[in-house]
Design a protein around this motif. Structure first.
Motif, short mmCIF file in Angstrom:
data_model
loop_
_atom_site.label_atom_id
_atom_site.label_comp_id
_atom_site.label_asym_id
_atom_site.label_seq_id
_atom_site.Cartn_x
_atom_site.Cartn_y
_atom_site.Cartn_z
N PRO A 410 0.83 -1.21 0.00
CA PRO A 410 0.00 0.00 0.00
C PRO A 410 0.86 1.26 0.00
O PRO A 410 1.89 1.33 0.68
CB PRO A 410 -0.79 -0.13 1.31
N ASN A 411 0.45 2.22 -0.76
CA ASN A 411 1.19 3.48 -0.89
C ASN A 411 0.64 4.48 0.13
O ASN A 411 -0.47 4.98 0.00
CB ASN A 411 1.05 4.04 -2.31
N LEU A 412 1.45 4.77 1.16
CA LEU A 412 1.03 5.72 2.18
C LEU A 412 1.65 7.09 1.97
O LEU A 412 1.52 7.96 2.82
CB LEU A 412 1.41 5.19 3.56
N GLY A 413 2.32 7.26 0.82
CA GLY A 413 2.91 8.56 0.51
C GLY A 413 4.40 8.46 0.27
O GLY A 413 5.04 7.46 0.60
N PRO A 414 4.99 9.50 -0.34
CA PRO A 414 6.44 9.49 -0.62
C PRO A 414 7.25 9.50 0.67
O PRO A 414 6.85 10.08 1.67
CB PRO A 414 6.64 10.77 -1.43
N ARG A 415 8.43 8.85 0.58
CA ARG A 415 9.27 8.71 1.76
C ARG A 415 10.67 9.27 1.52
O ARG A 415 11.16 9.31 0.40
CB ARG A 415 9.40 7.24 2.16
N LEU A 416 11.29 9.64 2.62
CA LEU A 416 12.70 10.01 2.64
C LEU A 416 13.47 8.87 3.28
O LEU A 416 13.06 8.33 4.31
CB LEU A 416 12.89 11.29 3.48
N ALA A 417 14.57 8.46 2.66
CA ALA A 417 15.49 7.49 3.26
C ALA A 417 16.71 8.26 3.76
O ALA A 417 17.37 8.95 2.98
CB ALA A 417 15.90 6.44 2.23
N ARG A 418 16.98 8.16 5.05
CA ARG A 418 18.09 8.92 5.62
C ARG A 418 19.10 7.99 6.27
O ARG A 418 18.79 7.24 7.19
CB ARG A 418 17.60 9.92 6.66
N PHE A 419 20.34 8.04 5.76
CA PHE A 419 21.44 7.24 6.29
C PHE A 419 22.20 8.04 7.34
O PHE A 419 22.29 9.26 7.26
CB PHE A 419 22.41 6.83 5.17
N SER A 420 22.77 7.32 8.28
CA SER A 420 23.68 7.92 9.26
C SER A 420 24.92 7.03 9.35
O SER A 420 24.80 5.81 9.52
CB SER A 420 23.02 8.07 10.63
N ILE A 421 26.08 7.63 9.20
CA ILE A 421 27.34 6.89 9.17
C ILE A 421 27.93 6.85 10.57
O ILE A 421 28.16 7.90 11.20
CB ILE A 421 28.34 7.55 8.19
N GLY A 422 28.17 5.65 11.07
CA GLY A 422 28.68 5.49 12.43
C GLY A 422 30.20 5.52 12.50
O GLY A 422 30.89 5.78 11.51
N ASP A 423 30.70 5.25 13.68
CA ASP A 423 32.15 5.18 13.90
C ASP A 423 32.64 3.79 13.52
O ASP A 423 32.08 2.78 13.98
CB ASP A 423 32.48 5.45 15.37
N PRO A 424 33.68 3.69 12.68
CA PRO A 424 34.17 2.37 12.26
C PRO A 424 34.76 1.60 13.45
O PRO A 424 35.37 2.18 14.35
CB PRO A 424 35.24 2.70 11.22
N LEU A 425 34.58 0.30 13.42
CA LEU A 425 35.14 -0.59 14.43
C LEU A 425 36.33 -1.32 13.83
O LEU A 425 36.19 -1.99 12.80
CB LEU A 425 34.09 -1.59 14.90
N SER A 426 37.47 -1.19 14.45
CA SER A 426 38.68 -1.84 13.94
C SER A 426 38.71 -3.30 14.38
O SER A 426 38.76 -3.58 15.58
CB SER A 426 39.93 -1.12 14.43
N VAL A 427 38.68 -4.19 13.40
CA VAL A 427 38.79 -5.62 13.70
C VAL A 427 40.25 -5.99 13.89
O VAL A 427 40.58 -6.84 14.72
CB VAL A 427 38.16 -6.45 12.57
N SER A 428 41.13 -5.32 13.15
CA SER A 428 42.57 -5.63 13.24
C SER A 428 43.10 -5.41 14.66
O SER A 428 43.92 -6.19 15.16
CB SER A 428 43.35 -4.77 12.25
N GLU A 429 42.62 -4.36 15.32
CA GLU A 429 43.08 -4.08 16.68
C GLU A 429 42.62 -5.14 17.68
O GLU A 429 43.19 -5.28 18.76
CB GLU A 429 42.58 -2.70 17.13
N ARG A 430 41.58 -5.89 17.32
CA ARG A 430 41.04 -6.92 18.21
C ARG A 430 41.63 -8.30 17.92
O ARG A 430 41.21 -9.28 18.53
CB ARG A 430 39.52 -6.97 18.06
N TRP A 431 42.58 -8.37 17.01
CA TRP A 431 43.14 -9.66 16.63
C TRP A 431 43.77 -10.41 17.80
O TRP A 431 43.55 -11.62 17.95
CB TRP A 431 44.15 -9.47 15.50
N PRO A 432 44.55 -9.76 18.67
CA PRO A 432 45.09 -10.49 19.83
C PRO A 432 44.00 -11.10 20.70
O PRO A 432 44.16 -12.21 21.23
CB PRO A 432 45.88 -9.42 20.58
N LEU A 433 42.89 -10.39 20.87
CA LEU A 433 41.78 -10.93 21.65
C LEU A 433 41.18 -12.15 20.97
O LEU A 433 40.79 -13.13 21.63
CB LEU A 433 40.70 -9.86 21.85
N TYR A 434 41.11 -12.10 19.64
CA TYR A 434 40.57 -13.23 18.87
C TYR A 434 41.47 -14.45 19.01
O TYR A 434 41.00 -15.58 19.12
CB TYR A 434 40.42 -12.82 17.40
N GLN A 435 42.77 -14.24 19.00
CA GLN A 435 43.71 -15.35 19.15
C GLN A 435 43.60 -15.98 20.53
O GLN A 435 43.76 -17.19 20.69
CB GLN A 435 45.14 -14.86 18.90
#
Length: 469
Positions: A410-435
């Motif tokens: 059903p068409n309830l009217g035109p919409r706006l899609a709004r993105f928000s860019i977050g803070d990146p999470l470094s996986v490389s820095e967590r490598w020692p924890l993963y090991q």
């Protein structure tokens, strides 16, 4: 859903085709407006995405985009973000990319089954990578892992377990995105490559550009007529009035479905403690408990047919049921369907037909569990009311024997899609924890990603000054 036996689902390898990508990018603004009713897409924090994309092109980072995925409209909007808005922000900063930005998607293998042959042809040529949910898909994991580490564009994955239709509510995240990040670090270290692995959380919310109350009133009237509920008349369509009608519809659907399952399915379910759910008066059970019990019961019906044990949460159970149903329809144990005798073909078709029927219960829960996880809030926004009503429409469509994915919503009217860019999470820095502890590292990264995506949902309300395309 298929009613007859089919050959096994084949892996659709990505076949990135530049002219297809360019054609789709060019058509996106028109397609989003005329097909999806989305004339505007905006981004907040686009400068952060520009810097990360520039680092990606320079070979300094490998980027995994973890994006909010409440509806089927999200992937084309995300593609618009990269191909249209990102170059605009970059130009404002005096930055030029080597090629027009693009993003590769990991998508559910079942998507082409719903969208048809054009999707099966086009998604691989856009660089899409299919994955089978609910089981170990070695081909899909191998391909996505390779593209993440060596692809010419960033990889985008939706970390939620299911589409919920609510742009303001985030499902619990699955651990796959975090695990992919650590695999990429492992692959890069083995290859002695210096790139850092980052996971970028990207939020997405939708807003109606004009008041949807008149259209929402008409939609509720249609659904009330489908349920033969007495019409409710009012000179005003206030949010309180619309909420009351939505709650009345939801209460009616719960009662009818409880009676349906109690009469036709509960007697056949052994050792179930849900036999009295449908008999309890409405005031005796909280809405959340009743919805969860009803979802549980519907899944038990399908699980009994496929010989599955009810293990895991609703999302995990739904994925396992889906894979079990597909195994009975897309038969890997039949090398050549044409070689079957008429007798064998008839039996194979019977198995496929019954599997398709029992998948109906799982699809029903797919919509129902949105309310089982988060019932309608006491004071929802107008946007929340509209999205809840659309979920009720999906639920009614399934009950009436129609596939909402094949219908124009059903068409309830035109919409706006709004993105928000977050803070990146470094996986490389967590490598020692993963090991040191792989399970704990994946769990912690998933929790941190969940927290950041939750934060993005609590951003400034619309309208605000953002880049618009």
């Amino acid at each position: 859903m298929q009613q007859t036996v089919q050959p096994p689902l084949k892996f659709l390898p990505p076949r990135l085709t530049p002219w297809v990508v360019s054609f789709v990018q060019t058509c996106l603004p028109f397609w989003l407006w005329f097909s999806k009713g989305i004339p505007r897409v905006e981004v907040e924090g686009g400068e952060r995405l520009v810097r990360l994309y520039e680092q990606f092109e320079a070979g300094k980072v490998r980027l995994l985009v973890a994006f909010r995925h409440p509806t089927l409209d999200d992937p084309p909007c995300l593609m618009y973000l990269f191909s249209h808005l990102l170059p605009q922000v970059a130009q404002q900063q005096g930055i030029r990319f080597r090629r027009r930005p693009h993003v590769l998607f990991v998508y559910d293998r079942g998507l082409p089954l719903w969208l048809g042959s054009l999707a099966a042809w086009g998604l691989p040529r856009l660089g899409g990578i299919p994955i089978l949910r609910g089981r170990l898909d070695r081909a899909g994991l191998k391909s996505s892992r390779e593209q993440f580490v060596s692809g010419q564009y960033p990889l985008a994955v939706a970390p939620e377990g299911a589409v919920n239709g609510l742009s303001g509510f985030l499902n619990p995240l699955e651990p796959g995105v975090a695990q992919m990040g650590f695999w990429a670090v492992e692959d890069l270290r083995k290859a002695e490559r210096p790139e850092q692995v980052l996971i970028l959380p990207v939020g997405l919310r939708y807003y109606y550009l004009r008041d949807p109350r008149a259209a929402l009133d008409k939609l509720l009237s249609r659904m009330e007529a489908d349920c033969k509920l007495p019409p409710v008349k009012s000179a005003h369509t206030s949010q309180e009035f619309l909420l009351a009608r939505i709650l009345r519809l939801g209460e009616h659907l719960i009662q009818v479905m409880q009676r349906f399952y109690e009469r036709f399915y509960v007697p056949a379910l052994p050792n179930t403690d849900l036999a009295n759910v449908g008999k309890a008066p409405a005031e005796d059970l909280e809405l959340l408990a009743r919805l969860q019990s009803l979802s549980d019961l519907a899944l038990r019906v399908a699980e009994q047919h496929f010989g599955l044990q009810p293990q895991g949460d609703l999302i995990e159970r739904r994925h396992r049921i889906e894979q079990a149903g597909w195994a009975w329809i897309y038969r890997e144990d039949i090398p050549d369907i044409s070689s079957l005798s008429a007798l064998e073909l008839g039996l194979a078709n019977r198995v496929a037909s019954e599997a398709s029927f029992h998948l109906w219960h799982m699809r029903l829960v797919e919509t129902l569990m949105v309310f089982a996880v988060r019932p309608v809030p006491e004071q929802p926004s107008l946007q929340g009311l509209a999205e809840t009503a659309l979920r009720l429409w999906n639920l009614l469509a399934w009950i009436k024997g129609k596939n909402p994915a094949e219908l124009a919503p059903p068409n309830l009217g035109p919409r706006l899609a709004r993105f928000s860019i977050g803070d990146p999470l470094s996986v490389s820095e967590r490598w020692p924890l993963y090991q040191a502890n792989r399970r704990q590292a994946v769990q912690t990264l998933t929790q941190d990603l969940q927290a950041e995506m939750e934060r993005l949902l609590k951003g400034k309300p619309y309208p605000q000054e953002v880049v618009t395309g």
